[in-house]
Design an enzyme around this catalytic site. Structure first.
Site, PDB file in Angstrom:
ATOM      1  N   ASP A   4      -0.102   5.531  -0.109  1.00 39.42           N
ATOM      2  CA  ASP A   4       0.314   6.625  -0.986  1.00 39.42           C
ATOM      3  C   ASP A   4       0.327   7.954  -0.246  1.00 39.42           C
ATOM      4  O   ASP A   4      -0.314   8.111   0.810  1.00 39.42           O
ATOM      5  CB  ASP A   4      -0.581   6.706  -2.224  1.00 39.42           C
ATOM      6  CG  ASP A   4      -2.048   6.971  -1.889  1.00 39.42           C
ATOM      7  OD1 ASP A   4      -2.560   6.337  -0.943  1.00 39.42           O
ATOM      8  OD2 ASP A   4      -2.682   7.799  -2.559  1.00 39.42           O
ATOM      9  N   GLU A  59      -5.309   6.160  -2.337  1.00 35.58           N
ATOM     10  CA  GLU A  59      -6.369   6.826  -1.579  1.00 35.58           C
ATOM     11  C   GLU A  59      -6.403   8.310  -1.896  1.00 35.58           C
ATOM     12  O   GLU A  59      -7.486   8.916  -1.993  1.00 35.58           O
ATOM     13  CB  GLU A  59      -6.144   6.603  -0.079  1.00 35.58           C
ATOM     14  CG  GLU A  59      -7.284   7.112   0.812  1.00 35.58           C
ATOM     15  CD  GLU A  59      -7.164   8.567   1.237  1.00 35.58           C
ATOM     16  OE1 GLU A  59      -8.140   9.114   1.794  1.00 35.58           O
ATOM     17  OE2 GLU A  59      -6.096   9.184   1.015  1.00 35.58           O
TER      18      GLU A  59
END
Length: 396
Positions: A78, A141
């Site tokens: 991400d 994350e």
């Protein structure tokens, strides 16, 4: 295939990875499907570890034998949002600036590392590996290391309890052996509205929040005065910071509600629980004082993410030797204040450090970039590391 060609492959792969908008608010499944297909082209099987909502996935893959030891190369898929940032070009189209830099969201944090690992796959599948190389790619994350715990649990229970872990966050290809833990919090204060000319009739939630915020800052100072410092970090103590606040309805109304969001970034030698307990105890005292004067106030705090544990500089001798032996020239150990998934791997009992291409100074910025030379350095390191894994696992 030599390092030059693998570097070119890494740049091509990075362009494809950047093209997937994997902002944390969106699904990462298209990117995961791309990586799955890429690995399958080289005969590498992979396993998804799905998110509870089913819209995101971690990915685990193994190259080489099912044996003890080996290395897990871990990265998150991400990226942070681009909204409101003054980009010079489309952030989801990798741009060669002609200045030795490649621009694009996630180029540095941390699709550059993932691209390097994928570029090495064609070589690793042909190599006589005696120890496996694992790939572990996570989701979410950037919003609190949300996806990694399920990936780590699955990896430890079904794949390996002895692999060393390299988390490829941008460290300018210098080993990072310690990081702070982090927890984001939201505190809501509910008082009682009254006309501001009648200050004894109400309880201002803003005033109460201000007292809490001042205590939060004072707690940080108290930790320093107690000698709880670690000079390996550029901010050598646990830090507490309030980043957002809102409350009230009008200047002449005592505010009924005030809400603020804050964080605790604790040293590996501190814990979130012990630091937060000081703030919680003060909030309870504040409520009791007001209630003794016949005033009611509610103070509630909720965590906005799972507590991300710190990475302590311990139990890492073999993974540290593996990295230092295959980095050019002298390198020294570093500690960082930002949070990563490394502490989560260490808490599971896996030797872990952080090492990856690019500088954290470029992460999250408009016109985020990675130096081509950093990709070259990462490829060279991975190539040398792969050669080292052609010998059996060292147990001592």
């Amino acid at each position: 295939m030599n390092d030059v060609f693998m570097h070119e492959d890494a740049v091509t792969l990075l362009g494809k990875l950047v093209a997937f908008d994997t902002t944390s608010s969106r699904s990462n499944l298209d990117l995961i499907e791309f990586i799955e297909a890429y690995l399958a082209d080289y005969g590498v099987a992979s396993e998804r570890v799905m998110s509870p909502c089913g819209q995101k996935a971690n990915l685990i893959a193994r190259i080489g034998p099912k044996a003890s030891g080996g290395v897990m190369l871990s990265g998150h898929t991400d990226v942070v949002p681009v909204a409101g940032q003054p980009w010079s070009s489309d952030p989801f189209i990798l741009r060669d600036g002609g200045d030795g830099r490649l621009y694009g969201r996630g180029s540095c944090d941390m699709k550059g590392f993932i691209a390097c690992a994928l570029a090495m796959v064609p070589e690793w599948v042909k190599a006589p590996l005696a120890q496996p190389i694992y790939l572990g790619f996570s989701y979410d994350e950037e919003i609190g290391c949300v996806g990694a715990p399920d990936l780590i649990r699955r990896f430890y229970q079904h794949h390996s309890t002895t692999a060393h872990v390299i988390v490829g966050e941008p460290t300018s290809m210098q080993p990072v052996v310690a990081q702070k833990g982090a927890t984001n919090l939201r505190t809501t204060v509910i008082g009682r509205e009254a006309h501001s000319s009648q200050v004894y009739q109400g309880t201002s939630a803003i005033h109460m929040a201000a007292r809490l915020i001042t205590f939060i800052e004072d707690t940080m100072a108290a930790l320093v005065e107690e000698g709880r410092v670690d000079t390996a970090f550029n901010v050598p103590h646990t830090s507490l910071h309030v980043g957002k606040i809102q409350g009230g309805t009008a200047i002449n109304i005592m505010a009924r509600e005030c809400q603020f969001e804050w964080e605790i970034r604790h040293l590996p030698t501190d814990t979130f629980d012990e630091v937060y307990a000081r703030v919680h105890a003060y909030a309870e005292r504040l409520k009791a004082e007001l209630e003794a004067r016949g005033k009611a106030v509610e103070i509630t705090t909720e965590a906005l993410n799972v507590t991300v544990p710190g990475l302590a500089n311990r139990d890492n001798a073999r993974v540290l030797r593996l990295t230092k032996d295959h980095l050019p020239g002298a390198c020294c150990d570093h500690a960082v204040a930002y949070a990563t998934e490394a502490g989560q791997f260490q808490r599971q009992g896996l030797e872990t450090l952080i090492l990856g291409p690019g500088s954290i100074a470029q992460a999250h910025q408009p016109d985020e970039y990675i130096e081509k030379s950093e990709l070259e350095a990462c490829i060279a390191f991975m190539a040398r590391m792969g050669k080292a894994l052609e010998v059996p696992f060292e147990t001592g």
